[in-house]
Design a protein around this motif. Structure first.
Motif, PDB file in Angstrom:
ATOM      1  N   VAL A 223      -7.503  -2.681  -4.547  1.00 34.19           N
ATOM      2  CA  VAL A 223      -8.468  -1.860  -3.838  1.00 34.19           C
ATOM      3  C   VAL A 223      -7.762  -0.697  -3.163  1.00 34.19           C
ATOM      4  O   VAL A 223      -6.625  -0.815  -2.693  1.00 34.19           O
ATOM      5  CB  VAL A 223      -9.229  -2.717  -2.803  1.00 34.19           C
ATOM      6  N   GLU A 224      -8.441   0.447  -3.154  1.00 34.74           N
ATOM      7  CA  GLU A 224      -7.954   1.673  -2.537  1.00 34.74           C
ATOM      8  C   GLU A 224      -6.511   1.949  -2.965  1.00 34.74           C
ATOM      9  O   GLU A 224      -6.226   2.030  -4.150  1.00 34.74           O
ATOM     10  CB  GLU A 224      -8.100   1.597  -1.012  1.00 34.74           C
ATOM     11  N   ASN A 225      -5.595   2.048  -2.021  1.00 30.60           N
ATOM     12  CA  ASN A 225      -4.205   2.380  -2.362  1.00 30.60           C
ATOM     13  C   ASN A 225      -3.310   1.158  -2.417  1.00 30.60           C
ATOM     14  O   ASN A 225      -2.091   1.276  -2.278  1.00 30.60           O
ATOM     15  CB  ASN A 225      -3.638   3.384  -1.348  1.00 30.60           C
ATOM     16  N   PHE A 226      -3.887  -0.020  -2.601  1.00 32.43           N
ATOM     17  CA  PHE A 226      -3.088  -1.239  -2.673  1.00 32.43           C
ATOM     18  C   PHE A 226      -2.706  -1.519  -4.121  1.00 32.43           C
ATOM     19  O   PHE A 226      -3.475  -1.274  -5.055  1.00 32.43           O
ATOM     20  CB  PHE A 226      -3.867  -2.421  -2.100  1.00 32.43           C
ATOM     21  N   TYR A 227      -1.492  -2.061  -4.257  1.00 26.50           N
ATOM     22  CA  TYR A 227      -0.979  -2.436  -5.569  1.00 26.50           C
ATOM     23  C   TYR A 227      -0.411  -3.849  -5.479  1.00 26.50           C
ATOM     24  O   TYR A 227       0.081  -4.280  -4.436  1.00 26.50           O
ATOM     25  CB  TYR A 227       0.124  -1.481  -6.033  1.00 26.50           C
ATOM     26  N   LYS A 228      -0.461  -4.533  -6.626  1.00 30.67           N
ATOM     27  CA  LYS A 228       0.133  -5.862  -6.735  1.00 30.67           C
ATOM     28  C   LYS A 228       1.306  -5.806  -7.714  1.00 30.67           C
ATOM     29  O   LYS A 228       1.200  -5.208  -8.785  1.00 30.67           O
ATOM     30  CB  LYS A 228      -0.898  -6.884  -7.234  1.00 30.67           C
ATOM     31  N   LEU A 229       2.382  -6.433  -7.308  1.00 34.33           N
ATOM     32  CA  LEU A 229       3.532  -6.615  -8.189  1.00 34.33           C
ATOM     33  C   LEU A 229       3.465  -8.036  -8.742  1.00 34.33           C
ATOM     34  O   LEU A 229       3.550  -8.999  -7.986  1.00 34.33           O
ATOM     35  CB  LEU A 229       4.846  -6.393  -7.434  1.00 34.33           C
ATOM     36  N   VAL A 230       3.267  -8.159 -10.057  1.00 36.91           N
ATOM     37  CA  VAL A 230       3.090  -9.467 -10.681  1.00 36.91           C
ATOM     38  C   VAL A 230       4.123  -9.634 -11.784  1.00 36.91           C
ATOM     39  O   VAL A 230       4.683  -8.671 -12.308  1.00 36.91           O
ATOM     40  CB  VAL A 230       1.661  -9.627 -11.256  1.00 36.91           C
ATOM     41  N   THR A 231       4.367 -10.902 -12.131  1.00 37.57           N
ATOM     42  CA  THR A 231       5.277 -11.196 -13.230  1.00 37.57           C
ATOM     43  C   THR A 231       4.565 -10.913 -14.546  1.00 37.57           C
ATOM     44  O   THR A 231       3.363 -11.125 -14.697  1.00 37.57           O
ATOM     45  CB  THR A 231       5.728 -12.660 -13.198  1.00 37.57           C
TER      46      THR A 231
ATOM     47  N   THR B 110       0.851  -1.189   0.000  1.00 32.04           N
ATOM     48  CA  THR B 110       0.000   0.000   0.000  1.00 32.04           C
ATOM     49  C   THR B 110       0.882   1.233   0.000  1.00 32.04           C
ATOM     50  O   THR B 110       2.019   1.210   0.501  1.00 32.04           O
ATOM     51  CB  THR B 110      -0.924   0.014   1.224  1.00 32.04           C
ATOM     52  N   ILE B 111       0.335   2.319  -0.554  1.00 29.51           N
ATOM     53  CA  ILE B 111       1.075   3.580  -0.663  1.00 29.51           C
ATOM     54  C   ILE B 111       0.288   4.654   0.080  1.00 29.51           C
ATOM     55  O   ILE B 111      -0.928   4.788  -0.110  1.00 29.51           O
ATOM     56  CB  ILE B 111       1.280   3.975  -2.133  1.00 29.51           C
ATOM     57  N   GLN B 112       0.974   5.416   0.918  1.00 30.28           N
ATOM     58  CA  GLN B 112       0.349   6.490   1.672  1.00 30.28           C
ATOM     59  C   GLN B 112       1.206   7.738   1.579  1.00 30.28           C
ATOM     60  O   GLN B 112       2.436   7.660   1.524  1.00 30.28           O
ATOM     61  CB  GLN B 112       0.170   6.098   3.147  1.00 30.28           C
ATOM     62  N   ASP B 113       0.508   8.878   1.546  1.00 35.42           N
ATOM     63  CA  ASP B 113       1.184  10.174   1.581  1.00 35.42           C
ATOM     64  C   ASP B 113       0.406  11.042   2.564  1.00 35.42           C
ATOM     65  O   ASP B 113      -0.801  11.258   2.406  1.00 35.42           O
ATOM     66  CB  ASP B 113       1.213  10.817   0.190  1.00 35.42           C
TER      67      ASP B 113
END
Length: 800
Positions: free
Chosen positions: A394-402, A366-369
């Protein structure tokens, strides 16, 4: 007479013109508006004066003004009076009305003057102008409505209708204006109070007085009327506004001015003096802000932080000298600045993934500022050279995928840098690094460094000799890359591979298990396999060819003369033989190959050196010079046969040569030996022995001749024809008996294998009565000393 007649008409014209001028003295001849452009037409003087254009020209007519200005010019080509320069009525006539310009037309030859008047009409080219831009009036707030206040009038340089005609005032909630006519047609404004004034409500009134002329379109002029309402002391201090909304950047330095609150007391003197203070003594407010008692300025005294407190509500009190007070509220909004970098928080992370996997999630974060607005909006991205993607969740979540299946053999680990940046100004960013290991899958079989190997082994090797290695690599890792080597079953089931070589399962080293014999096995092939330790295991194979190198382990073998321990064979040579006479030929073979089988012959010892010689390549024994009666009848030769191996091997053969006068002379070796022995006895004994020897010699000679005859007949009866398979060169015999050089009749039969074309020979051994030598067709295993004029190598020799 003619001159007088010409003069009188001209004089009549002048008198007529003067008369007309006096008649028109009270009216203007021409009219033109001011600001007319230069070159504009005014009148045609040639027509108006009755003079022709040519006459105006040759009489040199010109226009003269009283002020010596050249307002007009006369065009002598057309007789037109034209404007020479723009005329400004206000400059020429001022406020005089009407504005009349007088000018004369002068004719030089003969001298004559025409007078004219020109009316310069006014245009509305000037606006009304007040003598003062601002007029100040002081009026008590208790002045009664209807009171009149005279004002200064405006001036307009234009005249007539173009001058000031009316006055207006705005805004007019308390006053209106009257326009009064003065002397000389001037118009004056007067201000009339319509509504009572209240200094506390409006201590100052600003009005705009406008003067309008009568031109088309009309021109206007304005002046500011400032009305100062004089006060009476009857009010408490009041803030200009009860609620202030201000914004201040959170990174503003200490001492920065936030806002100035303003309260006023409409009273005067000490009753109108205002003092400011905080309404409540809140500790956070008093530590964060400073308030000026006299000016009402609010400044920062403590560092602001939007992320802690976003706004402040401050109550301010204003008090006058008489104890009356007022209150206002200041809402201070702290404005966020981009002073916080984005934060990345990892929720889950996989540090290792198997290769060849489909799209796989590596990390969830997740990313927050902590900033707000654009400063708090973020974007994230990866560097361009990695096979991974970022997908928002969802919201500020990200997935790192191949991005797709990974190949560990191409790259086994990745350092992924996730860069997060906000949209503030300036933009702030943070970076987070992730290490991902690609786990190996057994997807690569071992690969040999070459598809076929050739190994060279010299024969007679020791047991367990390392003869070479095979090498295979597997780009996988761990057990998937552990290569195990093995021998594969040979293609030829007759090859005893298990007893010939072995391989190290770990290193791929090959060993010869027993000594190899080049003469028995020159080369052999087998397969080797390489398998990895994966599950399931992958394997590959390669071909190994072992070439056995010949070693010089076979000494030359003499075929002729035979060395069987029987009675030596004696070669017979006639004493009449010339130099180079072929005595015999030493025949030998070598079981090796190459230079190990190349033979050379050498005369090692001789009874009489210099009498016989041996030809090194072929082994032929020939006389070195012509024989004589003085040469001993019996000779013994030792011939050395040596190969070219390293070290060389050799064999020795002994030849017996008997010199005879002809082949009819008996061969009595024992009698000769006895005679020689008898000659060695004392002379007295030799006589006795001589008699016995002569008798014995005669008897033996008779027996030898008889035996030789019988042997010759037996050979002739049993002799056959040698023919090679296929019939090549059948029956070609080389007879060396004609020379009488052998103790018996020897015949060499040379046979070439049918159809071979190799020039290889067989040497066949004959019955005891004679010998035949044959060269077997055994390929490269056998070589023969070059002789008899043939170029091919001699092969192994065998007796037949």
């Amino acid at each position: 007479m003619e001159a007088e007649e010409e003069h009188f008409p001209r004089l009549r014209q002048v008198l007529l013109f003067v008369l007309l001028a006096q008649v028109c003295a009270e009216q203007e001849d021409y009219s033109i508006a001011e600001e007319t452009e230069s070159g504009s037409f005014v009148a045609n003087l040639a027509k108006d004066t009755g003079l022709g254009i040519r006459e105006l020209s040759w009489r040199r007519a010109r226009v003269i003004f009283n002020n010596n200005k050249k307002h007009f010019q006369l065009n002598l080509q057309t007789g037109d009076l034209e404007v020479n320069e723009k005329l400004d009525r206000e400059e020429l006539c001022g406020f005089t009305e009407p504005c009349v310009l007088k000018f004369q037309v002068l004719l030089e030859e003969p001298l004559e003057i025409y007078k004219f008047k020109l009316l310069l009409s006014d245009i509305n080219d000037n606006s009304p102008v007040f003598p003062e831009a601002e007029m100040i009036l002081k009026i008590m707030e208790n002045t009664l409505p209807g009171t009149v206040f005279p004002l200064k009038n405006a001036q307009d340089l234009d005249v007539g209708i173009n001058n000031v005609q009316n006055y207006t005032i705005y805004p007019n909630s308390h006053f209106h204006v009257l326009t009064r006519n003065g002397s000389e047609g001037r118009k004056y404004p007067e201000l009339v109070l319509d509504k009572a004034l209240d200094r506390e409500e409006q201590p100052e009134i600003r009005l705009t007085l406008m003067a309008v002329d009568g031109g088309a379109p009309p021109q206007t002029g304005t002046a500011l009327v400032l009305i100062d309402v004089l006060d009476i002391n009857d009010n408490a201090p009041e803030f200009a506004q009860p609620l202030y909304h201000v914004q201040i950047l959170e990174n503003s330095p200490l001492g920065s001015l936030i806002v100035t609150v303003s309260a006023r007391d409409i009273d005067t003197g000490i009753n109108g003096e205002v003092f400011y203070s905080f309404f409540y003594g809140d500790e956070e407010i008093t530590r964060t802000f400073a308030l000026s008692e006299l000016t009402g300025e609010i400044k920062i005294s403590k560092k602001l932080d939007f992320e802690k407190i976003m706004s402040y509500e401050v109550d301010i009190k204003a008090s006058d000298g008489a104890g009356l007070s007022g209150k206002c509220t200041v809402i201070i909004q702290v404005v966020d600045v981009n002073d916080n970098t984005p934060e990345l928080k990892m929720a889950s992370l996989r540090s290792s993934i198997p290769e060849n996997s489909p799209e796989t999630t590596i990390a969830l974060f997740t990313i927050q500022d902590r900033d707000s607005g654009e400063n708090g909006k973020t974007v994230c991205f990866l560097q361009e050279d990695v096979p991974f993607l970022l997908k928002p969740s969802v919201e500020n979540f990200y997935k790192l995928v191949t991005e797709g299946p990974l190949d560990r053999e191409r790259k086994s680990d990745y350092n992924i840098t996730i860069t997060v940046t906000d949209l503030g100004t300036p933009r702030l960013k943070s970076e987070h690094s992730i290490s991902v290991q690609v786990a190996d899958v057994n997807d690569n079989a071992p690969a040999f460094s070459q598809s076929a190997y050739t190994l060279w082994v010299r024969e007679n090797n020791g047991p367990a000799l390392h003869i070479g290695s095979v090498s295979a690599t597997d780009p996988d890792s761990g057990a998937n890359a552990q290569v195990t080597y093995s021998l594969l079953p040979p293609g030829d089931a007759r090859l005893p591979l298990a007893s010939l070589v072995s391989i190290s399962a770990d290193t791929g080293q090959l060993f010869a298990l027993r000594p190899l014999d080049f003469e028995a096995l020159r080369a052999f092939e087998f397969g080797v396999g390489a398998a990895d330790g994966g599950s399931p295991a992958l394997s590959s194979r390669a071909l190994v060819r072992v070439q056995v190198l010949d070693a010089n382990d076979n000494a030359p073998v003499v075929l002729y003369p035979p060395q069987n321990g029987s009675a030596p064979c004696t070669e017979l040579v006639p004493r009449a033989a010339d130099a180079g006479y072929l005595v015999t030929k030493v025949v030998a073979v070598d079981g090796d190959s190459g230079q190990n089988a190349w033979l050379s012959y050498q005369l090692l010892r001789a009874t009489e050196p210099g009498l016989f010689g041996v030809w090194a390549p072929s082994g032929e024994v020939r006389t070195a010079r012509q024989l004589s009666e003085r040469d001993a009848p019996r000779h013994r030769l030792a011939v050395l046969v040596r190969d070219h191996g390293e070290p060389p091997l050799s064999a020795t053969v002994t030849l017996h040569v008997l010199l005879v006068d002809g082949f009819s002379q008996p061969h009595l070796p024992r009698a000769e030996a006895a005679a020689e022995q008898a000659r060695a006895e004392p002379l007295t004994v030799s006589l006795v022995v001589a008699l016995a020897a002569v008798s014995s010699l005669f008897l033996l000679s008779v027996l030898g001749v008889v035996a030789a005859r019988l042997c010759a007949r037996a050979r002739a009866a049993s002799a056959g024809v040698c023919s090679a398979p296929g019939g090549g060169l059948a029956g070609h015999l080389v007879d060396v008996s004609g020379g009488g050089t052998l103790c018996q009749a020897y015949r060499y039969e040379v046979c070439v294998s049918g159809g071979s074309g190799t020039g290889e020979f067989k040497f066949l051994k004959s019955h005891p009565s004679y010998y035949q030598a044959s060269v077997n067709d055994v390929g490269e295993n056998s070589n023969f000393v070059k002789g008899f004029g043939f170029n091919s190598e001699f092969a192994n020799f065998s007796e037949h």
